[in-house]
Design an enzyme around this catalytic site. Structure first.
Site, PDB file in Angstrom:
ATOM      1  N   HIS A 182       0.149  14.558 -29.284  1.00  0.00           N
ATOM      2  CA  HIS A 182      -0.456  13.237 -29.040  1.00  0.00           C
ATOM      3  C   HIS A 182      -1.199  12.747 -30.274  1.00  0.00           C
ATOM      4  O   HIS A 182      -1.154  11.550 -30.595  1.00  0.00           O
ATOM      5  CB  HIS A 182      -1.426  13.306 -27.857  1.00  0.00           C
ATOM      6  CG  HIS A 182      -0.737  13.384 -26.524  1.00  0.00           C
ATOM      7  ND1 HIS A 182      -1.268  14.054 -25.447  1.00  0.00           N
ATOM      8  CD2 HIS A 182       0.437  12.873 -26.099  1.00  0.00           C
ATOM      9  CE1 HIS A 182      -0.441  13.958 -24.421  1.00  0.00           C
ATOM     10  NE2 HIS A 182       0.607  13.251 -24.798  1.00  0.00           N
ATOM     11  N   GLU A 205      -3.213  18.545 -11.149  1.00  0.00           N
ATOM     12  CA  GLU A 205      -3.636  19.089 -12.437  1.00  0.00           C
ATOM     13  C   GLU A 205      -5.076  19.599 -12.409  1.00  0.00           C
ATOM     14  O   GLU A 205      -5.892  19.271 -13.267  1.00  0.00           O
ATOM     15  CB  GLU A 205      -3.444  18.054 -13.556  1.00  0.00           C
ATOM     16  CG  GLU A 205      -3.371  18.733 -14.915  1.00  0.00           C
ATOM     17  CD  GLU A 205      -2.891  17.819 -16.039  1.00  0.00           C
ATOM     18  OE1 GLU A 205      -1.887  17.113 -15.841  1.00  0.00           O
ATOM     19  OE2 GLU A 205      -3.516  17.848 -17.095  1.00  0.00           O
ATOM     20  N   HIS A 240       1.141  19.516 -26.609  1.00  0.00           N
ATOM     21  CA  HIS A 240       0.855  18.088 -26.503  1.00  0.00           C
ATOM     22  C   HIS A 240      -0.446  17.676 -27.189  1.00  0.00           C
ATOM     23  O   HIS A 240      -0.617  16.499 -27.484  1.00  0.00           O
ATOM     24  CB  HIS A 240       0.829  17.657 -25.024  1.00  0.00           C
ATOM     25  CG  HIS A 240       2.208  17.559 -24.423  1.00  0.00           C
ATOM     26  ND1 HIS A 240       3.051  18.650 -24.337  1.00  0.00           N
ATOM     27  CD2 HIS A 240       2.893  16.521 -23.892  1.00  0.00           C
ATOM     28  CE1 HIS A 240       4.186  18.273 -23.769  1.00  0.00           C
ATOM     29  NE2 HIS A 240       4.124  16.991 -23.498  1.00  0.00           N
ATOM     30  N   ARG A 248       0.823  -1.237   0.000  1.00  0.00           N
ATOM     31  CA  ARG A 248       0.000   0.000   0.000  1.00  0.00           C
ATOM     32  C   ARG A 248       0.847   1.273   0.000  1.00  0.00           C
ATOM     33  O   ARG A 248       0.385   2.330   0.424  1.00  0.00           O
ATOM     34  CB  ARG A 248      -0.982   0.014   1.174  1.00  0.00           C
ATOM     35  CG  ARG A 248      -1.963  -1.145   1.124  1.00  0.00           C
ATOM     36  CD  ARG A 248      -3.178  -0.905   1.969  1.00  0.00           C
ATOM     37  NE  ARG A 248      -4.067  -2.042   1.875  1.00  0.00           N
ATOM     38  CZ  ARG A 248      -3.965  -3.139   2.617  1.00  0.00           C
ATOM     39  NH1 ARG A 248      -3.018  -3.226   3.535  1.00  0.00           N
ATOM     40  NH2 ARG A 248      -4.804  -4.135   2.453  1.00  0.00           N
ATOM     41  N   ARG A 266      -1.150  23.186 -13.860  1.00  0.00           N
ATOM     42  CA  ARG A 266      -0.339  22.061 -14.339  1.00  0.00           C
ATOM     43  C   ARG A 266      -0.699  21.712 -15.781  1.00  0.00           C
ATOM     44  O   ARG A 266       0.138  21.195 -16.524  1.00  0.00           O
ATOM     45  CB  ARG A 266      -0.498  20.840 -13.409  1.00  0.00           C
ATOM     46  CG  ARG A 266       0.464  19.717 -13.754  1.00  0.00           C
ATOM     47  CD  ARG A 266       0.577  18.667 -12.660  1.00  0.00           C
ATOM     48  NE  ARG A 266       1.493  17.613 -13.060  1.00  0.00           N
ATOM     49  CZ  ARG A 266       2.002  16.696 -12.265  1.00  0.00           C
ATOM     50  NH1 ARG A 266       1.684  16.700 -10.984  1.00  0.00           N
ATOM     51  NH2 ARG A 266       2.828  15.773 -12.719  1.00  0.00           N
ATOM     52  N   GLU A 271      10.859  19.344 -24.649  1.00  0.00           N
ATOM     53  CA  GLU A 271      10.203  19.675 -23.369  1.00  0.00           C
ATOM     54  C   GLU A 271      10.921  20.851 -22.692  1.00  0.00           C
ATOM     55  O   GLU A 271      10.296  21.647 -22.000  1.00  0.00           O
ATOM     56  CB  GLU A 271      10.171  18.462 -22.433  1.00  0.00           C
ATOM     57  CG  GLU A 271       9.318  17.287 -22.922  1.00  0.00           C
ATOM     58  CD  GLU A 271       7.795  17.466 -22.752  1.00  0.00           C
ATOM     59  OE1 GLU A 271       7.353  18.514 -22.233  1.00  0.00           O
ATOM     60  OE2 GLU A 271       7.055  16.549 -23.148  1.00  0.00           O
ATOM     61  N   HIS A 283       8.357  10.978 -28.691  1.00  0.00           N
ATOM     62  CA  HIS A 283       7.410  11.862 -28.008  1.00  0.00           C
ATOM     63  C   HIS A 283       7.844  13.325 -28.161  1.00  0.00           C
ATOM     64  O   HIS A 283       7.036  14.205 -28.481  1.00  0.00           O
ATOM     65  CB  HIS A 283       7.307  11.480 -26.528  1.00  0.00           C
ATOM     66  CG  HIS A 283       6.421  12.405 -25.750  1.00  0.00           C
ATOM     67  ND1 HIS A 283       5.069  12.494 -25.974  1.00  0.00           N
ATOM     68  CD2 HIS A 283       6.694  13.314 -24.771  1.00  0.00           C
ATOM     69  CE1 HIS A 283       4.539  13.408 -25.165  1.00  0.00           C
ATOM     70  NE2 HIS A 283       5.515  13.920 -24.429  1.00  0.00           N
ATOM     71  N   LYS A 333       3.491  11.723 -11.194  1.00  0.00           N
ATOM     72  CA  LYS A 333       2.582  10.943 -12.040  1.00  0.00           C
ATOM     73  C   LYS A 333       3.245   9.604 -12.324  1.00  0.00           C
ATOM     74  O   LYS A 333       4.362   9.560 -12.850  1.00  0.00           O
ATOM     75  CB  LYS A 333       2.312  11.660 -13.363  1.00  0.00           C
ATOM     76  CG  LYS A 333       1.329  12.804 -13.263  1.00  0.00           C
ATOM     77  CD  LYS A 333       1.018  13.360 -14.652  1.00  0.00           C
ATOM     78  CE  LYS A 333       0.051  14.534 -14.581  1.00  0.00           C
ATOM     79  NZ  LYS A 333      -0.152  15.184 -15.884  1.00  0.00           N
ATOM     80  N   ASN A 385       1.026  20.965 -20.739  1.00  0.00           N
ATOM     81  CA  ASN A 385       0.627  20.235 -21.950  1.00  0.00           C
ATOM     82  C   ASN A 385       0.732  21.096 -23.207  1.00  0.00           C
ATOM     83  O   ASN A 385       0.258  20.682 -24.268  1.00  0.00           O
ATOM     84  CB  ASN A 385      -0.807  19.710 -21.811  1.00  0.00           C
ATOM     85  CG  ASN A 385      -0.891  18.642 -20.738  1.00  0.00           C
ATOM     86  OD1 ASN A 385       0.057  17.892 -20.526  1.00  0.00           O
ATOM     87  ND2 ASN A 385      -2.006  18.588 -20.023  1.00  0.00           N
ATOM     88  N   LYS A 433       9.126  23.307 -13.555  1.00  0.00           N
ATOM     89  CA  LYS A 433       8.101  22.287 -13.278  1.00  0.00           C
ATOM     90  C   LYS A 433       7.786  22.250 -11.782  1.00  0.00           C
ATOM     91  O   LYS A 433       6.635  22.078 -11.383  1.00  0.00           O
ATOM     92  CB  LYS A 433       8.550  20.912 -13.790  1.00  0.00           C
ATOM     93  CG  LYS A 433       7.430  19.901 -13.610  1.00  0.00           C
ATOM     94  CD  LYS A 433       7.530  18.662 -14.451  1.00  0.00           C
ATOM     95  CE  LYS A 433       6.254  17.835 -14.226  1.00  0.00           C
ATOM     96  NZ  LYS A 433       6.253  16.547 -14.861  1.00  0.00           N
TER      97      LYS A 433
HETATM   98  N1  GLY Z   1       4.090  15.798 -18.041  1.00  0.00           N
HETATM   99  C1  GLY Z   1       3.232  16.781 -17.527  1.00  0.00           C
HETATM  100  C2  GLY Z   1       2.957  16.643 -16.060  1.00  0.00           C
HETATM  101  O1  GLY Z   1       3.725  16.029 -15.346  1.00  0.00           O
HETATM  102  O2  GLY Z   1       1.958  17.130 -15.605  1.00  0.00           O
END
Ligand code: GLY
Length: 367
Positions: free
Chosen positions: A259, A244, A255, A129, A248, A193, A272, A151, A252, A234
Site C-alpha cells: 500500500h 477481521e 500489503h 436496506r 483475517r 495474491e 495492486h 468486504k 494482509n 480464504k
Molecule cells: N483482501 C483481504 C480481505 O478480504 O480481508
C-alpha cells in the site's frame, strides 16, 4: 466453516463447488466453473435480478453475457475505473436497480473486477436496506481475493475503501475462461495474491510452484486449481474471522509495504498485485531478520518469480512518500508499524516493527 462439496449437487462443468458459513449466519456458495451456470446457481434468490457488469466486458465477452439476459433481464453495463469508485456511483447503481423495478424480492448480480464487485456489493447492502447479491469476479485478482469475504466499499478523498459494509454474496462464481482476455500483466498481478495464499497455506505450495508460469500464460487448466486453492484458503480464514478481528489480518501479508508503494507512486506505476509482490519481498526480509523461523529461502524464491513490469527503483521523493505512508499507517501503535510476518511457511504473525525496520523492508522490496 467451509463445507467442502456439502449441500447442493456439484453443477455440471464446475471444477469446484463448496459452501462457506460465516459467524453472522450468512452462507456463500463458491463455484469455479463457467458463466453459463449462473441461472442455475441463482435459483431461489429472488424474482427479479439487476444484472450489472463492467462495460468493458461486453466488448470482450458479449455472447456469453447476452446469453444470460433471458434469465436475468437486460445487461446493466457500468463504466468502471478506480477514480469512479465513489459513493455517487453506488447511488447511480441504486437508481438503476430502482428503474429496473427491483423490489425486496430482487437480487443483484455483479460481473466485473474488484471495483465493480465492491461497488455493486455496497449497492446491494444499501438498496432497500439490503438485497441478496452474486459476485462474478472477472479478473484473477478479484477471483482469488475481493470476490469472497463480503468486504464491499467505495473510496473517499482521504483514501481507498474508507466507506463500505460487510455484505456476504450468496454465490461467488469464478469462471477461469474470463481470464483469457486479461492482459498478462493483470494475470501476474492476481498471481501475487495466489502466492501470498501459498505462503500462508503450505499445502498450496507445490501446486503453486508447479503451475505459476502456465497460469501466468492464461492456461485455464493451470488457473483453475490455483483459483480453487486460494478460495479454499480464504474461505477457511474468513469463515473463522468474518470481520477481521484476528486471523483475517494475515491476508494482509505483503500489503503494508504494498500500500505504501501504491500511495507513493500515485496508484499509477504499479498494479495492486505488483505492489503486493514487492511488499512480500519486504515482509520476507523482515521475517528472516526478526524471527528465527525457517523456509524463508523457498518463500523468497517463489515471490521472486512474480513478474513486476515497471522499474522498481524509487526516486528520492517517492521513497520519502513511501516511508511517510508506512509510518502514518492507521494500524501503527506507539510509533511502531504493524506488519504481518512469516515465522515459517504457514505460520504468520503480527508484529509491530520500528521505523528503521520499515526502511529495511522498503529497501528490500524495491532493491
Ligand atoms: N483482501 C483481504 C480481505 O478480504 O480481508
Amino acid at each position: 466453516m467451509p463445507t467442502p462439496e456439502a449441500g447442493p449437487a456439484v453443477p455440471r462443468a464446475a471444477s469446484a463447488d463448496f459452501l462457506v458459513d460465516f459467524p453472522s449466519g450468512a452462507r456463500t456458495r463458491v463455484v469455479v466453473g463457467p458463466l453459463s451456470l449462473l441461472p442455475e446457481l441463482s435459483q431461489g434468490l429472488g424474482v427479479r435480478a439487476g444484472l450489472l457488469c463492467d462495460a468493458r466486458l461486453v466488448a470482450l465477452h458479449g455472447p456469453a453475457l447476452r446469453a444470460l439476459q433471458p434469465a436475468f433481464g437486460d445487461l446493466l453495463a457500468r463504466p468502471v475505473s478506480e477514480d469512479r469508485k465513489q459513493l455517487v456511483e453506488v447511488e447511480a447503481i441504486c437508481e438503476v436497480l430502482s428503474a429496473r423495478g427491483l423490489g425486496r424480492d430482487g437480487f443483484v448480480v455483479a460481473i466485473g473486477g474488484g471495483v465493480l464487485t465492491d461497488l455493486a456489493g455496497l449497492a446491494a447492502a444499501l438498496y432497500l436496506r439490503g438485497v441478496p447479491w452474486i459476485s462474478v469476479p472477472s479478473t484473477l485478482l478479484a477471483q482469488v481475493d475481493a470476490g469472497l469475504g463480503g468486504k464491499t466499499g467505495a473510496n473517499l478523498r482521504a483514501g481507498k475503501n474508507l466507506v463500505g459494509a460487510f455484505h456476504q454474496p450468496r454465490v461467488v462464481l469464478c469462471d477461469p475462461s474470463l481470464l483469457a482476455t486479461l492482459p498478462g500483466r493483470e494475470r501476474w498481478s492476481g498471481l501475487a495474491e495466489v502466492v501470498k495464499c501459498a505462503l500462508l497455506e503450505p499445502a498450496m505450495l507445490d501446486v503453486c510452484e508447479a503451475l505459476l508460469d502456465r497460469a501466468a500464460a492464461g492456461e485455464p487448466d493451470a488457473l483453475a486449481p490455483l483459483i480453487e486453492a486460494s478460495l479454499r484458503h480464504k474461505a477457511r480464514v474468513v469463515s473463522a474471522d468474518e470481520r477481521e478481528g484476528g486471523a483475517r489480518a494475515y491476508l494482509n501479508l505483503g500489503h503494508t509495504v504494498g500500500h505504501a508503494l501504491e500511495t507513493a507512486t500515485g496508484y499509477e506505476r504499479f498494479t495492486h498485485g505488483e505492489a503486493v509482490a514487492l511488499g512480500l519481498r519486504g515482509a520476507l526480509e523482515l521475517s528472516r531478520s526478526l524471527l528465527s523461523g525457517s523456509d524463508h529461502a523457498r518463500a523468497l524464491r517463489l515471490v521472486q518469480r512474480l513478474r513486476v513490469q515497471p522499474s522498481t527503483r524509487l526516486d528520492p521523493a517517492e521513497r520519502e512518500r513511501a516511508l511517510q505512508a508506512l509510518t502514518r499507517d492507521k494500524k501503527a501503535k506507539d510509533g511502531r508499524i504493524r506488519f504481518v510476518l512469516l515465522r515459517a511457511l504457514g505460520a504468520p504473525e503480527l508484529a509491530y516493527v520500528s521505523p528503521a525496520d520499515c526502511i529495511r523492508a522498503l529497501d528490500a522490496a524495491v532493491s
